[in-house]
Every structure is written in C-alpha cells, then in structure tokens.
Write a protein that holds these residues in place. Structure first.
Motif, short mmCIF file in Angstrom:
data_model
loop_
_atom_site.label_atom_id
_atom_site.label_comp_id
_atom_site.label_asym_id
_atom_site.label_seq_id
_atom_site.Cartn_x
_atom_site.Cartn_y
_atom_site.Cartn_z
N VAL A 106 41.09 61.88 3.97
CA VAL A 106 41.13 62.04 5.43
C VAL A 106 39.91 62.84 5.87
O VAL A 106 39.23 62.48 6.84
CB VAL A 106 42.44 62.72 5.89
N GLU A 107 39.59 63.91 5.17
CA GLU A 107 38.41 64.71 5.52
C GLU A 107 37.14 63.88 5.39
O GLU A 107 36.25 63.96 6.23
CB GLU A 107 38.35 65.95 4.63
N GLN A 108 37.04 63.09 4.33
CA GLN A 108 35.86 62.24 4.14
C GLN A 108 35.74 61.19 5.23
O GLN A 108 34.63 60.81 5.62
CB GLN A 108 35.91 61.56 2.77
N LEU A 109 36.86 60.72 5.74
CA LEU A 109 36.85 59.74 6.81
C LEU A 109 36.07 60.27 8.01
O LEU A 109 35.28 59.56 8.61
CB LEU A 109 38.28 59.39 7.23
N PHE A 110 36.27 61.55 8.34
CA PHE A 110 35.63 62.13 9.50
C PHE A 110 34.15 62.45 9.26
O PHE A 110 33.44 62.79 10.19
CB PHE A 110 36.36 63.39 9.94
#
Length: 144
Positions: A106-110
């Motif tokens: 999820v963090e990498q998505l942003f």
C-alpha cells in the motif's frame, strides 16, 4: 454445481487468533475501511475528468464498465486489487509477515506510477486527503 460445505467453511474461516494476530486483523480491517472512501473519491474525481475530456457518463452501469475496461481508469486497478487482497487476508488465517507485506505494498502504491495521477487528485479533493490521512494511521498500526 453443488458447493462442498466443508471446503467452503475451511476456505472462509480461520483458527482463533492470538492477541498479536487479532491486533493485526483489526488493523487490516481498519486499512480496508480507510481505503474504500479514498477509492470512491478517486473514482469520482477520475469520472469528472473523464466527463470533461470525453463527455458525460450516463449512469452507474456505464461508470462501472469504464472503470473495469477503459484505459483512462486503469491506474486505479492496483488499489482495487489491494482492497480485495486485504479483505481476503482479513477473513482467513495469515501470518504477521504477510500483513506487513500488504502494508508495504500500500505504501509503495502511493510512491510509484500511481502517484502521478494520485497526488494532483489528493491536492484538490478534501475527501481524498481525509481518507489518505486515515490510511496513514491504519498503516502505522500494521508497522508496529
């Protein structure tokens, strides 16, 4: 085709949680609940951009078709997939490493290509900004 009840329940139920896993499961559910309003806000903003560029979208059925198939909305698919994965993980047995890996995704998505479309929407949409803050709080619980 009849459903094998034992196989169904084995796939959809989990063993009793340890206190650590119960905390992680609650954090996963909180993350999913935080992602949904953001996803909705992003779809609405993208819908408005699409309508400006290509013409009015007539009804929810057309919007669903566009979100599913049109390249204009393809940048939202990684978030959609993550929401589904988080919801599935929260329903069954999982290990702490798996929950933290989902949080990292999820963090990498942003941070990736998604952010090229996401950041401008985040800056102009208050609902998206509020939802983003809720996601950050939920992610902090998964990291601890």
């Amino acid at each position: 085709m009849p459903i094998d009840r034992n196989a169904f329940f084995a796939r959809t139920m989990h063993t009793p949680d340890s206190p650590e896993r119960a905390e992680l499961r609650a954090a996963l559910r909180e993350l999913s609940k935080a992602l949904l309003p953001l996803h909705r806000a992003l779809i609405e903003s993208a819908r408005d951009d699409y309508a400006f560029a290509y013409g009015k979208i007539v009804g929810p059925a057309q919007l669903l078709q566009l979100v599913t198939d049109d390249p204009f909305f393809a940048w939202l698919k990684p978030m959609t997939s993550l929401i589904v994965e988080i919801d599935e993980m929260a329903r069954v047995d999982f290990d702490a490493e798996g929950a933290r890996a989902v949080a990292a995704r999820v963090e990498q998505l942003f941070e990736g290509a998604f952010s090229e479309r996401y950041v401008p929407l985040l800056q102009r949409d208050v609902d998206a900004a509020i939802a983003h803050a809720a996601i950050r709080r939920a992610l902090a619980k998964l990291r601890s």
